[in-house]
Enzyme design. Structure first.
Site, PDB file in Angstrom:
ATOM      1  N   ARG A  72       0.773  -1.047   0.416  1.00  0.00           N
ATOM      2  CA  ARG A  72       0.683   0.242   0.102  1.00  0.00           C
ATOM      3  C   ARG A  72       0.952   1.581  -0.228  1.00  0.00           C
ATOM      4  O   ARG A  72       0.677   2.182  -0.374  1.00  0.00           O
ATOM      5  CB  ARG A  72      -1.043  -0.177   1.181  1.00  0.00           C
ATOM      6  CG  ARG A  72      -1.623  -0.714   0.929  1.00  0.00           C
ATOM      7  CD  ARG A  72      -3.106  -0.667   2.029  1.00  0.00           C
ATOM      8  NE  ARG A  72      -1.920  -1.357   3.935  1.00  0.00           N
ATOM      9  CZ  ARG A  72      -2.518  -0.817   4.563  1.00  0.00           C
ATOM     10  NH1 ARG A  72      -3.123  -0.239   4.913  1.00  0.00           N
ATOM     11  NH2 ARG A  72      -2.124  -1.254   6.107  1.00  0.00           N
ATOM     12  N   ASN A 130      -5.792  -2.513   2.496  1.00  0.00           N
ATOM     13  CA  ASN A 130      -6.179  -4.539   3.116  1.00  0.00           C
ATOM     14  C   ASN A 130      -7.515  -5.161   2.980  1.00  0.00           C
ATOM     15  O   ASN A 130      -8.717  -4.320   3.449  1.00  0.00           O
ATOM     16  CB  ASN A 130      -4.970  -4.723   4.723  1.00  0.00           C
ATOM     17  CG  ASN A 130      -4.396  -4.636   3.354  1.00  0.00           C
ATOM     18  OD1 ASN A 130      -3.445  -4.871   2.911  1.00  0.00           O
ATOM     19  ND2 ASN A 130      -3.054  -4.682   4.518  1.00  0.00           N
TER      20      ASN A 130
END
Length: 89
Positions: free
Chosen positions: A19, A37
């Protein structure tokens, strides 16, 4: 032309700075949206911006950061959404 894509990346993509790396690449390409996530171990992204830069980001996601192992990527163009930056959720 501005476009948005919803993307799900599967494989070893959590716990490997996926990320954060995605956020940096998105900033470099002037894109907005988010990366988060999912409970199944995948990462979901929304990528919005100029089509050429979105395509570059989609190509980068197929590999991801060095620590990641991308097994699959599904992408779908979605309706334009206005975001002011690229967030990690």
């Amino acid at each position: 032309m501005k476009v948005c894509f919803s993307v799900t990346v599967s494989g070893l993509v959590q716990g490997v700075y996926f990320r954060a790396s995605s956020q940096q690449v998105a900033i470099d390409y002037g894109l907005s949206g988010y990366a988060r996530n999912l409970s199944d171990g995948n990462v979901e992204l929304l990528i919005c911006g100029e089509q050429g830069n979105v395509e570059k980001m989609l190509n980068w996601l197929k590999q991801g950061p060095p620590e990641a192992k991308v097994d699959g990527l599904s992408q779908e163009q979605v309706q334009w959404q206005e975001h002011t930056f690229f967030a990690i959720e």
